[in-house]
Design an enzyme around this catalytic site. Structure first.
Site, PDB file in Angstrom:
ATOM      1  N   HIS A   1       0.868  -1.188   0.000  1.00 32.79           N
ATOM      2  CA  HIS A   1       0.000   0.000   0.000  1.00 32.79           C
ATOM      3  C   HIS A   1       0.904   1.237   0.000  1.00 32.79           C
ATOM      4  O   HIS A   1       1.705   1.378  -0.898  1.00 32.79           O
ATOM      5  CB  HIS A   1      -0.929  -0.092   1.217  1.00 32.79           C
ATOM      6  CG  HIS A   1      -2.052   0.894   1.252  1.00 32.79           C
ATOM      7  ND1 HIS A   1      -2.425   1.688   0.228  1.00 32.79           N
ATOM      8  CD2 HIS A   1      -2.907   1.204   2.267  1.00 32.79           C
ATOM      9  CE1 HIS A   1      -3.458   2.445   0.579  1.00 32.79           C
ATOM     10  NE2 HIS A   1      -3.773   2.180   1.812  1.00 32.79           N
TER      11      HIS A   1
ATOM     12  N   HIS B   1      -2.524  -2.278  -9.651  1.00 33.31           N
ATOM     13  CA  HIS B   1      -3.513  -1.643  -8.763  1.00 33.31           C
ATOM     14  C   HIS B   1      -4.768  -2.508  -8.738  1.00 33.31           C
ATOM     15  O   HIS B   1      -5.137  -3.112  -9.743  1.00 33.31           O
ATOM     16  CB  HIS B   1      -3.871  -0.237  -9.282  1.00 33.31           C
ATOM     17  CG  HIS B   1      -4.453   0.632  -8.231  1.00 33.31           C
ATOM     18  ND1 HIS B   1      -5.770   0.585  -7.901  1.00 33.31           N
ATOM     19  CD2 HIS B   1      -3.887   1.548  -7.416  1.00 33.31           C
ATOM     20  CE1 HIS B   1      -6.011   1.451  -6.931  1.00 33.31           C
ATOM     21  NE2 HIS B   1      -4.880   2.049  -6.614  1.00 33.31           N
TER      22      HIS B   1
ATOM     23  N   ASP C   1       2.557   5.465  -6.682  1.00 34.08           N
ATOM     24  CA  ASP C   1       3.822   5.366  -5.919  1.00 34.08           C
ATOM     25  C   ASP C   1       5.053   5.286  -6.796  1.00 34.08           C
ATOM     26  O   ASP C   1       6.173   5.342  -6.285  1.00 34.08           O
ATOM     27  CB  ASP C   1       3.757   4.133  -5.007  1.00 34.08           C
ATOM     28  CG  ASP C   1       2.746   4.342  -3.895  1.00 34.08           C
ATOM     29  OD1 ASP C   1       1.833   3.520  -3.756  1.00 34.08           O
ATOM     30  OD2 ASP C   1       2.857   5.369  -3.203  1.00 34.08           O
TER      31      ASP C   1
END
Ligand code: SDX
Length: 451
Positions: A282, A321, A377
Protein backbone atom coordinates in the site's frame (compact mmCIF):
# COMPACT_ATOMS: atom_id res chain seq x y z
CA UNK A 1 -17.89 2.04 -8.23
CA UNK A 2 -21.36 2.96 -9.39
CA UNK A 3 -23.29 5.86 -7.91
CA UNK A 4 -26.93 6.16 -6.87
CA UNK A 5 -27.93 7.51 -10.25
CA UNK A 6 -25.76 5.11 -12.26
CA UNK A 7 -26.11 1.35 -12.38
CA UNK A 8 -23.43 -0.92 -13.72
CA UNK A 9 -24.68 -2.84 -16.71
CA UNK A 10 -23.51 -6.31 -17.70
CA UNK A 11 -22.52 -7.17 -21.27
CA UNK A 12 -25.98 -6.32 -22.55
CA UNK A 13 -27.90 -3.14 -21.74
CA UNK A 14 -30.09 -3.51 -18.62
CA UNK A 15 -33.55 -4.00 -20.06
CA UNK A 16 -35.55 -6.25 -17.65
CA UNK A 17 -36.40 -5.93 -13.94
CA UNK A 18 -33.55 -5.02 -11.67
CA UNK A 19 -33.62 -8.44 -10.01
CA UNK A 20 -31.57 -11.63 -9.92
CA UNK A 21 -33.48 -14.91 -10.14
CA UNK A 22 -31.55 -17.53 -8.14
CA UNK A 23 -32.40 -21.21 -8.18
CA UNK A 24 -30.91 -23.16 -5.30
CA UNK A 25 -30.33 -26.54 -6.94
CA UNK A 26 -29.94 -28.15 -3.52
CA UNK A 27 -33.67 -27.61 -2.92
CA UNK A 28 -35.05 -26.56 -6.33
CA UNK A 29 -36.33 -23.35 -4.71
CA UNK A 30 -36.13 -20.11 -6.71
CA UNK A 31 -35.59 -16.70 -5.21
CA UNK A 32 -35.85 -13.13 -6.57
CA UNK A 33 -33.00 -10.96 -5.30
CA UNK A 34 -33.20 -7.20 -5.99
CA UNK A 35 -30.29 -5.49 -7.78
CA UNK A 36 -29.60 -1.92 -6.64
CA UNK A 37 -26.70 0.23 -7.83
CA UNK A 38 -25.13 -2.73 -9.57
CA UNK A 39 -25.07 -4.78 -6.37
CA UNK A 40 -27.04 -7.45 -4.58
CA UNK A 41 -27.24 -7.42 -0.77
CA UNK A 42 -25.32 -10.30 0.82
CA UNK A 43 -28.05 -10.62 3.46
CA UNK A 44 -30.56 -11.52 0.72
CA UNK A 45 -28.78 -14.86 0.39
CA UNK A 46 -29.30 -15.86 4.01
CA UNK A 47 -32.88 -16.97 3.19
CA UNK A 48 -31.43 -19.69 0.93
CA UNK A 49 -31.34 -22.73 3.22
CA UNK A 50 -31.48 -26.52 2.82
CA UNK A 51 -33.48 -26.90 6.05
CA UNK A 52 -34.71 -24.86 9.00
CA UNK A 53 -31.47 -25.43 11.00
CA UNK A 54 -29.36 -24.14 8.11
CA UNK A 55 -27.73 -20.76 8.83
CA UNK A 56 -28.34 -19.78 5.22
CA UNK A 57 -25.95 -18.81 2.46
CA UNK A 58 -23.15 -16.26 3.02
CA UNK A 59 -20.98 -14.63 0.38
CA UNK A 60 -17.25 -15.36 0.46
CA UNK A 61 -14.90 -12.62 -0.76
CA UNK A 62 -11.37 -12.69 0.78
CA UNK A 63 -9.76 -9.20 0.56
CA UNK A 64 -13.13 -7.82 -0.60
CA UNK A 65 -12.12 -8.02 -4.27
CA UNK A 66 -15.77 -7.71 -5.32
CA UNK A 67 -17.61 -6.40 -2.29
CA UNK A 68 -18.96 -2.88 -1.73
CA UNK A 69 -18.72 -2.15 2.01
CA UNK A 70 -20.46 1.21 1.92
CA UNK A 71 -22.20 3.85 -0.10
CA UNK A 72 -19.95 6.87 -0.54
CA UNK A 73 -20.16 10.23 -2.31
CA UNK A 74 -16.54 11.27 -1.75
CA UNK A 75 -14.31 9.79 -4.46
CA UNK A 76 -15.20 8.22 -7.78
CA UNK A 77 -12.74 5.98 -9.64
CA UNK A 78 -13.20 4.31 -12.99
CA UNK A 79 -10.31 1.82 -13.05
CA UNK A 80 -10.70 0.89 -16.71
CA UNK A 81 -10.77 4.47 -17.93
CA UNK A 82 -8.22 5.79 -15.42
CA UNK A 83 -10.68 8.33 -14.01
CA UNK A 84 -10.35 9.84 -10.51
CA UNK A 85 -12.75 12.52 -9.20
CA UNK A 86 -13.04 14.06 -5.73
CA UNK A 87 -16.71 14.99 -5.11
CA UNK A 88 -17.12 14.93 -8.92
CA UNK A 89 -14.18 17.22 -9.71
CA UNK A 90 -11.53 15.57 -11.99
CA UNK A 91 -8.17 15.15 -10.25
CA UNK A 92 -6.42 16.81 -13.21
CA UNK A 93 -8.34 20.07 -12.69
CA UNK A 94 -7.86 20.04 -8.91
CA UNK A 95 -4.12 19.40 -9.27
CA UNK A 96 -3.83 22.29 -11.71
CA UNK A 97 -6.12 24.87 -10.08
CA UNK A 98 -6.69 23.99 -6.41
CA UNK A 99 -4.65 23.78 -3.20
CA UNK A 100 -4.42 20.93 -0.72
CA UNK A 101 -6.35 22.75 2.03
CA UNK A 102 -9.09 23.64 -0.46
CA UNK A 103 -9.25 19.98 -1.58
CA UNK A 104 -9.36 18.83 2.06
CA UNK A 105 -12.34 21.15 2.59
CA UNK A 106 -13.99 19.77 -0.56
CA UNK A 107 -13.51 16.14 0.55
CA UNK A 108 -14.78 16.81 4.07
CA UNK A 109 -17.67 19.22 3.44
CA UNK A 110 -18.59 18.13 -0.09
CA UNK A 111 -18.30 21.48 -1.88
CA UNK A 112 -15.51 23.85 -2.92
CA UNK A 113 -15.26 26.57 -0.22
CA UNK A 114 -16.16 30.22 -0.79
CA UNK A 115 -13.41 32.71 -0.09
CA UNK A 116 -14.82 33.32 3.40
CA UNK A 117 -15.02 29.58 4.12
CA UNK A 118 -11.49 28.95 2.87
CA UNK A 119 -10.08 31.83 4.94
CA UNK A 120 -11.85 30.45 8.04
CA UNK A 121 -10.64 26.91 7.27
CA UNK A 122 -7.03 27.98 6.65
CA UNK A 123 -7.00 29.99 9.87
CA UNK A 124 -8.45 27.11 11.88
CA UNK A 125 -5.83 24.69 10.56
CA UNK A 126 -3.01 27.19 11.06
CA UNK A 127 -3.75 27.93 14.71
CA UNK A 128 -3.90 24.23 15.59
CA UNK A 129 -0.51 23.17 14.19
CA UNK A 130 1.20 22.98 17.60
CA UNK A 131 1.19 19.78 19.63
CA UNK A 132 1.32 19.46 23.43
CA UNK A 133 4.91 19.62 24.72
CA UNK A 134 4.42 16.19 26.29
CA UNK A 135 4.11 14.79 22.74
CA UNK A 136 7.58 16.11 21.99
CA UNK A 137 9.10 14.37 25.02
CA UNK A 138 7.09 11.24 24.19
CA UNK A 139 8.55 11.23 20.67
CA UNK A 140 12.08 11.77 21.99
CA UNK A 141 11.69 8.38 23.67
CA UNK A 142 11.80 6.60 20.29
CA UNK A 143 15.09 5.03 19.17
CA UNK A 144 17.28 7.48 17.24
CA UNK A 145 16.73 5.40 14.09
CA UNK A 146 13.05 4.55 14.61
CA UNK A 147 11.06 4.30 11.36
CA UNK A 148 9.09 7.56 11.10
CA UNK A 149 5.92 5.70 10.13
CA UNK A 150 6.16 3.84 13.45
CA UNK A 151 6.64 7.19 15.20
CA UNK A 152 3.67 8.71 13.38
CA UNK A 153 1.52 5.68 14.17
CA UNK A 154 2.42 5.92 17.85
CA UNK A 155 2.10 9.67 18.20
CA UNK A 156 -1.23 9.96 16.38
CA UNK A 157 -2.64 7.18 18.54
CA UNK A 158 -1.29 9.02 21.59
CA UNK A 159 -3.18 12.17 20.55
CA UNK A 160 -6.35 10.38 21.67
CA UNK A 161 -5.02 10.58 25.26
CA UNK A 162 -4.61 14.35 24.97
CA UNK A 163 -8.18 14.87 23.76
CA UNK A 164 -10.34 12.45 25.79
CA UNK A 165 -13.38 14.46 24.73
CA UNK A 166 -12.85 13.20 21.17
CA UNK A 167 -14.81 10.09 22.09
CA UNK A 168 -18.03 12.14 21.72
CA UNK A 169 -18.21 11.24 18.04
CA UNK A 170 -21.96 11.87 17.81
CA UNK A 171 -21.44 15.60 18.43
CA UNK A 172 -20.84 17.52 15.17
CA UNK A 173 -18.86 20.28 16.91
CA UNK A 174 -16.63 17.68 18.56
CA UNK A 175 -16.09 15.96 15.20
CA UNK A 176 -15.16 19.31 13.64
CA UNK A 177 -12.49 20.27 16.18
CA UNK A 178 -10.89 16.81 16.00
CA UNK A 179 -10.94 17.06 12.18
CA UNK A 180 -9.13 20.40 12.36
CA UNK A 181 -6.61 19.13 14.92
CA UNK A 182 -5.76 16.01 12.89
CA UNK A 183 -5.27 17.94 9.64
CA UNK A 184 -3.23 20.62 11.43
CA UNK A 185 -1.02 18.38 13.54
CA UNK A 186 -0.17 15.61 11.08
CA UNK A 187 2.55 17.67 9.30
CA UNK A 188 3.96 18.73 12.69
CA UNK A 189 4.22 15.13 13.93
CA UNK A 190 5.61 14.03 10.55
CA UNK A 191 8.28 16.73 10.60
CA UNK A 192 9.13 15.99 14.25
CA UNK A 193 9.72 12.33 13.32
CA UNK A 194 12.01 13.40 10.45
CA UNK A 195 14.02 15.73 12.68
CA UNK A 196 14.23 12.92 15.24
CA UNK A 197 15.90 10.44 12.87
CA UNK A 198 18.16 13.20 11.53
CA UNK A 199 19.30 13.95 15.09
CA UNK A 200 18.24 17.56 14.69
CA UNK A 201 16.19 19.74 17.04
CA UNK A 202 12.45 19.76 16.35
CA UNK A 203 11.24 22.90 14.55
CA UNK A 204 7.99 24.50 15.65
CA UNK A 205 5.31 25.53 13.14
CA UNK A 206 5.61 28.94 11.49
CA UNK A 207 2.06 30.21 11.31
CA UNK A 208 2.99 32.87 8.76
CA UNK A 209 3.65 30.15 6.17
CA UNK A 210 1.07 28.25 4.11
CA UNK A 211 0.43 24.56 4.78
CA UNK A 212 3.11 23.05 2.47
CA UNK A 213 5.62 25.82 3.16
CA UNK A 214 5.19 25.42 6.91
CA UNK A 215 5.84 21.70 6.52
CA UNK A 216 9.05 22.40 4.58
CA UNK A 217 10.08 24.85 7.31
CA UNK A 218 9.52 22.28 10.09
CA UNK A 219 11.52 19.79 8.04
CA UNK A 220 14.48 21.85 6.84
CA UNK A 221 14.85 25.03 8.94
CA UNK A 222 18.32 25.22 10.52
CA UNK A 223 19.90 28.32 12.04
CA UNK A 224 18.26 30.91 9.76
CA UNK A 225 15.85 33.26 11.52
CA UNK A 226 13.00 32.29 9.18
CA UNK A 227 12.86 29.48 6.61
CA UNK A 228 11.96 30.74 3.11
CA UNK A 229 10.34 27.87 1.14
CA UNK A 230 11.09 27.77 -2.59
CA UNK A 231 7.68 28.46 -4.19
CA UNK A 232 8.31 25.81 -6.85
CA UNK A 233 8.87 23.14 -4.20
CA UNK A 234 5.94 24.44 -2.18
CA UNK A 235 3.65 24.12 -5.21
CA UNK A 236 4.98 20.68 -6.15
CA UNK A 237 4.32 19.50 -2.58
CA UNK A 238 0.81 20.97 -2.65
CA UNK A 239 0.10 19.04 -5.86
CA UNK A 240 1.46 15.81 -4.34
CA UNK A 241 -0.77 16.36 -1.30
CA UNK A 242 -3.81 16.88 -3.56
CA UNK A 243 -3.07 13.68 -5.49
CA UNK A 244 -2.71 11.59 -2.34
CA UNK A 245 -5.71 13.02 -0.47
CA UNK A 246 -8.25 10.26 -1.02
CA UNK A 247 -8.83 7.12 -3.03
CA UNK A 248 -12.21 5.63 -2.07
CA UNK A 249 -12.16 2.30 -0.18
CA UNK A 250 -8.41 1.52 -0.25
CA UNK A 251 -6.80 -0.67 2.40
CA UNK A 252 -6.03 2.10 4.90
CA UNK A 253 -9.43 3.78 4.48
CA UNK A 254 -11.06 0.41 5.05
CA UNK A 255 -9.01 0.15 8.26
CA UNK A 256 -10.14 3.60 9.41
CA UNK A 257 -13.78 2.75 8.69
CA UNK A 258 -13.62 -0.67 10.35
CA UNK A 259 -11.88 0.60 13.50
CA UNK A 260 -14.03 3.73 13.54
CA UNK A 261 -17.19 1.59 13.33
CA UNK A 262 -16.62 0.57 16.97
CA UNK A 263 -17.25 4.27 17.79
CA UNK A 264 -13.68 4.83 18.99
CA UNK A 265 -12.25 8.37 18.75
CA UNK A 266 -10.94 9.53 15.33
CA UNK A 267 -7.28 9.66 16.45
CA UNK A 268 -7.35 5.90 17.16
CA UNK A 269 -9.19 5.24 13.88
CA UNK A 270 -6.66 7.31 11.89
CA UNK A 271 -3.79 5.53 13.68
CA UNK A 272 -5.23 2.28 12.26
CA UNK A 273 -5.14 3.87 8.80
CA UNK A 274 -1.48 4.83 9.29
CA UNK A 275 -0.71 1.24 10.28
CA UNK A 276 -2.35 -0.10 7.10
CA UNK A 277 -0.67 2.50 4.87
CA UNK A 278 2.71 1.44 6.30
CA UNK A 279 2.59 -1.87 4.40
CA UNK A 280 4.75 -2.26 1.25
CA UNK A 281 1.74 -3.28 -0.84
CA UNK A 282 0.00 0.00 0.00
CA UNK A 283 1.59 3.31 0.97
CA UNK A 284 4.91 1.65 1.76
CA UNK A 285 5.29 1.03 -1.98
CA UNK A 286 6.90 4.44 -2.62
CA UNK A 287 9.75 3.47 -0.29
CA UNK A 288 9.93 0.03 -1.93
CA UNK A 289 10.12 1.65 -5.41
CA UNK A 290 13.23 3.66 -4.48
CA UNK A 291 14.84 0.62 -2.88
CA UNK A 292 14.05 -1.34 -6.08
CA UNK A 293 15.50 1.36 -8.36
CA UNK A 294 18.64 1.55 -6.21
CA UNK A 295 18.96 -2.24 -6.35
CA UNK A 296 18.68 -2.18 -10.16
CA UNK A 297 21.30 0.58 -10.05
CA UNK A 298 21.92 1.02 -13.78
CA UNK A 299 20.11 0.60 -17.10
CA UNK A 300 22.14 -2.50 -18.00
CA UNK A 301 20.56 -4.38 -15.09
CA UNK A 302 16.94 -3.61 -16.03
CA UNK A 303 16.45 -6.57 -18.37
CA UNK A 304 17.55 -9.11 -15.73
CA UNK A 305 15.36 -7.48 -13.11
CA UNK A 306 12.30 -7.48 -15.37
CA UNK A 307 12.94 -11.17 -16.11
CA UNK A 308 13.05 -11.73 -12.36
CA UNK A 309 9.62 -10.13 -12.11
CA UNK A 310 8.25 -12.39 -14.83
CA UNK A 311 9.79 -15.43 -13.11
CA UNK A 312 7.93 -14.43 -9.96
CA UNK A 313 11.13 -13.72 -8.00
CA UNK A 314 10.61 -9.96 -7.96
CA UNK A 315 7.66 -7.57 -7.74
CA UNK A 316 7.66 -4.41 -9.88
CA UNK A 317 6.92 -2.02 -7.03
CA UNK A 318 4.91 1.04 -8.02
CA UNK A 319 3.08 -0.97 -10.68
CA UNK A 320 -0.35 -2.57 -10.59
CA UNK A 321 -3.51 -1.64 -8.76
CA UNK A 322 -6.63 -3.35 -7.46
CA UNK A 323 -8.86 -0.84 -9.24
CA UNK A 324 -6.84 0.86 -11.99
CA UNK A 325 -6.45 -1.41 -14.98
CA UNK A 326 -5.18 1.60 -16.87
CA UNK A 327 -2.59 4.27 -16.19
CA UNK A 328 -3.14 5.74 -12.69
CA UNK A 329 -4.03 9.37 -13.51
CA UNK A 330 -2.05 10.49 -10.46
CA UNK A 331 1.15 8.86 -11.76
CA UNK A 332 0.93 10.92 -14.95
CA UNK A 333 0.57 14.18 -13.00
CA UNK A 334 3.36 13.28 -10.55
CA UNK A 335 5.71 12.48 -13.44
CA UNK A 336 5.09 16.01 -14.77
CA UNK A 337 5.51 17.58 -11.32
CA UNK A 338 8.83 15.79 -10.94
CA UNK A 339 10.28 17.89 -13.75
CA UNK A 340 9.40 21.08 -11.81
CA UNK A 341 11.11 19.76 -8.68
CA UNK A 342 14.19 18.64 -10.61
CA UNK A 343 14.52 22.20 -11.97
CA UNK A 344 15.23 23.21 -8.37
CA UNK A 345 17.03 20.15 -7.01
CA UNK A 346 18.70 18.75 -10.12
CA UNK A 347 17.53 15.62 -11.94
CA UNK A 348 17.39 12.39 -10.00
CA UNK A 349 19.68 9.87 -11.77
CA UNK A 350 17.22 7.08 -10.92
CA UNK A 351 14.60 8.79 -13.10
CA UNK A 352 16.26 7.38 -16.20
CA UNK A 353 16.03 3.83 -14.83
CA UNK A 354 12.39 4.38 -13.82
CA UNK A 355 11.34 5.70 -17.23
CA UNK A 356 13.15 2.84 -18.97
CA UNK A 357 11.42 0.27 -16.72
CA UNK A 358 8.07 1.93 -17.40
CA UNK A 359 8.71 1.87 -21.16
CA UNK A 360 9.55 -1.86 -21.07
CA UNK A 361 6.58 -2.70 -18.83
CA UNK A 362 4.12 -0.82 -21.05
CA UNK A 363 5.24 -2.87 -24.06
CA UNK A 364 5.86 -6.29 -22.50
CA UNK A 365 3.07 -8.85 -22.74
CA UNK A 366 3.52 -10.06 -19.15
CA UNK A 367 2.59 -6.64 -17.78
CA UNK A 368 0.10 -5.73 -20.51
CA UNK A 369 -1.89 -8.95 -19.98
CA UNK A 370 -2.02 -8.30 -16.23
CA UNK A 371 -2.91 -4.65 -16.85
CA UNK A 372 0.01 -3.50 -14.74
CA UNK A 373 0.53 0.22 -15.13
CA UNK A 374 2.49 2.71 -12.99
CA UNK A 375 0.51 3.72 -9.91
CA UNK A 376 0.73 6.75 -7.67
CA UNK A 377 3.82 5.37 -5.92
CA UNK A 378 6.05 4.83 -8.94
CA UNK A 379 7.32 8.38 -9.42
CA UNK A 380 6.52 10.06 -6.11
CA UNK A 381 9.58 8.59 -4.38
CA UNK A 382 11.88 10.20 -6.96
CA UNK A 383 10.54 13.60 -5.92
CA UNK A 384 10.92 12.87 -2.22
CA UNK A 385 14.49 11.71 -2.75
CA UNK A 386 15.24 14.86 -4.75
CA UNK A 387 13.87 16.85 -1.77
CA UNK A 388 16.54 15.17 0.34
CA UNK A 389 14.18 12.86 2.20
CA UNK A 390 15.41 9.44 3.38
CA UNK A 391 13.26 6.58 2.00
CA UNK A 392 11.84 5.99 5.46
CA UNK A 393 10.00 9.31 5.16
CA UNK A 394 8.30 8.53 1.84
CA UNK A 395 5.23 6.83 3.27
CA UNK A 396 4.92 9.58 5.87
CA UNK A 397 4.57 11.95 2.90
CA UNK A 398 1.63 9.82 1.79
CA UNK A 399 0.05 9.76 5.28
CA UNK A 400 0.02 13.54 5.68
CA UNK A 401 -2.45 14.27 2.83
CA UNK A 402 -4.33 10.99 3.16
CA UNK A 403 -5.41 12.25 6.59
CA UNK A 404 -8.02 14.43 4.84
CA UNK A 405 -9.40 11.40 2.97
CA UNK A 406 -9.39 9.21 6.06
CA UNK A 407 -11.27 11.91 8.01
CA UNK A 408 -13.79 12.52 5.20
CA UNK A 409 -14.48 8.79 4.99
CA UNK A 410 -14.66 8.47 8.81
CA UNK A 411 -17.17 11.36 8.98
CA UNK A 412 -19.26 9.76 6.23
CA UNK A 413 -19.20 6.43 8.07
CA UNK A 414 -20.14 7.78 11.53
CA UNK A 415 -23.11 9.67 10.06
CA UNK A 416 -24.26 6.84 7.76
CA UNK A 417 -27.46 5.29 9.18
CA UNK A 418 -26.78 2.06 7.23
CA UNK A 419 -23.48 1.47 9.01
CA UNK A 420 -22.87 -0.35 12.29
CA UNK A 421 -19.92 -2.12 13.89
CA UNK A 422 -17.94 -3.97 11.20
CA UNK A 423 -17.94 -7.68 12.02
CA UNK A 424 -17.42 -10.08 9.05
CA UNK A 425 -18.33 -13.78 9.18
CA UNK A 426 -15.98 -16.71 8.30
CA UNK A 427 -15.81 -20.17 6.81
CA UNK A 428 -14.62 -22.30 9.73
CA UNK A 429 -12.03 -24.88 8.67
CA UNK A 430 -10.66 -25.95 12.06
CA UNK A 431 -11.30 -28.91 14.37
CA UNK A 432 -14.56 -29.22 16.27
CA UNK A 433 -15.34 -30.14 19.87
CA UNK A 434 -12.17 -31.92 21.06
CA UNK A 435 -11.74 -33.06 24.69
CA UNK A 436 -8.90 -31.51 26.70
CA UNK A 437 -5.70 -33.63 26.72
CA UNK A 438 -3.69 -33.70 29.95
CA UNK A 439 -0.02 -32.79 29.67
CA UNK A 440 1.13 -36.38 30.36
CA UNK A 441 -0.88 -37.70 27.42
CA UNK A 442 0.54 -35.28 24.87
CA UNK A 443 3.32 -36.46 22.58
CA UNK A 444 5.36 -35.49 19.47
CA UNK A 445 5.62 -32.00 18.07
CA UNK A 446 8.85 -30.08 17.51
CA UNK A 447 9.55 -26.72 19.17
CA UNK A 448 8.16 -24.24 16.63
CA UNK A 449 10.86 -22.48 14.59
CA UNK A 450 8.32 -20.17 12.94
CA UNK A 451 4.66 -19.11 13.21
C1 SDX B 1 -1.55 2.16 -3.35
O1 SDX B 1 -6.19 0.62 -3.29
C2 SDX B 1 -5.77 1.85 -3.49
O2 SDX B 1 -6.46 2.73 -3.94
C3 SDX B 1 -4.33 2.07 -3.07
C4 SDX B 1 -3.72 3.41 -3.46
C5 SDX B 1 -4.36 4.57 -2.73
O3 SDX B 1 -4.28 5.71 -3.22
O4 SDX B 1 -4.84 4.33 -1.58
O5 SDX B 1 -3.85 3.63 -4.86
C6 SDX B 1 -2.25 3.47 -3.10
O6 SDX B 1 -1.47 1.33 -2.47
C7 SDX B 1 -1.04 1.89 -4.75
C8 SDX B 1 -0.45 0.45 -4.90
C9 SDX B 1 0.98 0.47 -4.34
N1 SDX B 1 1.52 -0.89 -4.28
C10 SDX B 1 2.47 -1.29 -5.13
O7 SDX B 1 2.91 -0.62 -6.05
C11 SDX B 1 3.02 -2.69 -4.81
C12 SDX B 1 3.13 -3.48 -6.11
N2 SDX B 1 1.79 -3.75 -6.62
C13 SDX B 1 1.17 -4.96 -6.21
O8 SDX B 1 1.61 -5.64 -5.13
C14 SDX B 1 -0.29 -5.12 -6.61
O9 SDX B 1 -0.41 -4.65 -7.88
C15 SDX B 1 -1.33 -4.47 -5.73
C16 SDX B 1 -1.16 -4.86 -4.31
C17 SDX B 1 -1.24 -2.99 -5.84
C18 SDX B 1 -2.69 -4.93 -6.24
O10 SDX B 1 -2.76 -6.27 -5.98
P1 SDX B 1 -4.07 -7.13 -6.38
O11 SDX B 1 -5.16 -6.30 -6.86
O12 SDX B 1 -4.35 -8.04 -5.24
O13 SDX B 1 -3.56 -7.89 -7.64
P2 SDX B 1 -2.86 -9.28 -7.57
O14 SDX B 1 -1.78 -9.24 -6.51
O15 SDX B 1 -3.93 -10.32 -7.47
O16 SDX B 1 -2.12 -9.34 -8.98
C19 SDX B 1 -2.79 -9.78 -10.13
C20 SDX B 1 -1.67 -10.39 -10.97
C21 SDX B 1 -0.88 -11.45 -10.24
O17 SDX B 1 -0.32 -12.27 -11.25
P3 SDX B 1 -0.76 -13.82 -11.29
O18 SDX B 1 -0.43 -14.37 -9.89
O19 SDX B 1 -2.26 -13.79 -11.55
O20 SDX B 1 0.06 -14.42 -12.39
O21 SDX B 1 -0.70 -9.39 -11.30
C22 SDX B 1 0.55 -9.73 -10.69
C23 SDX B 1 0.27 -10.73 -9.60
O22 SDX B 1 1.38 -11.57 -9.38
N3 SDX B 1 1.07 -8.48 -10.14
C24 SDX B 1 2.32 -8.08 -10.25
C25 SDX B 1 2.34 -6.81 -9.66
N4 SDX B 1 1.13 -6.49 -9.23
C26 SDX B 1 0.34 -7.54 -9.52
N5 SDX B 1 3.41 -8.68 -10.75
C27 SDX B 1 4.55 -7.97 -10.69
N6 SDX B 1 4.67 -6.73 -10.16
C28 SDX B 1 3.58 -6.14 -9.64
N7 SDX B 1 3.69 -4.92 -9.13
Amino acid sequence: MSTDTETQQGNGAATGDQTLTVTDNRTGKTYEVPITDGTVRAMDFRQMKVDEDDFGLMTYDPAFTNTASTRSAITYIDGDKGILEYRGYPIEQLAEKSSYLEVAYLLIFGELPTREQLDWWTNQITVHTFVHENIKSFMQGFRHDAHPMGMLLGSVGALSTFYPGAKDIKDPECRLIQTIRLLAKMPTLAAFSFRHIMGQPYVYPDNDLAYPGNFLSMMYKMTEVRYEPDPRLERALDILFILHADHEQNCSTNAVRAVGSSQVDPYSAVAAGIAALYGPLHGGANQAVLEMLRRVGKKENIADFMQGVKDGNERLMGFGHRVYKNYDPRARIIKAAAEDVFEVTGKNPLLEIATEMEKIALEDDYFVQRKLYPNVDFYSGLIYEALGLPVEMFTVMFAIPRTSGWIAQWLEMVTDKEQKIARPRQIYTGDRTRDYVDMGSRSGGEIPSGA
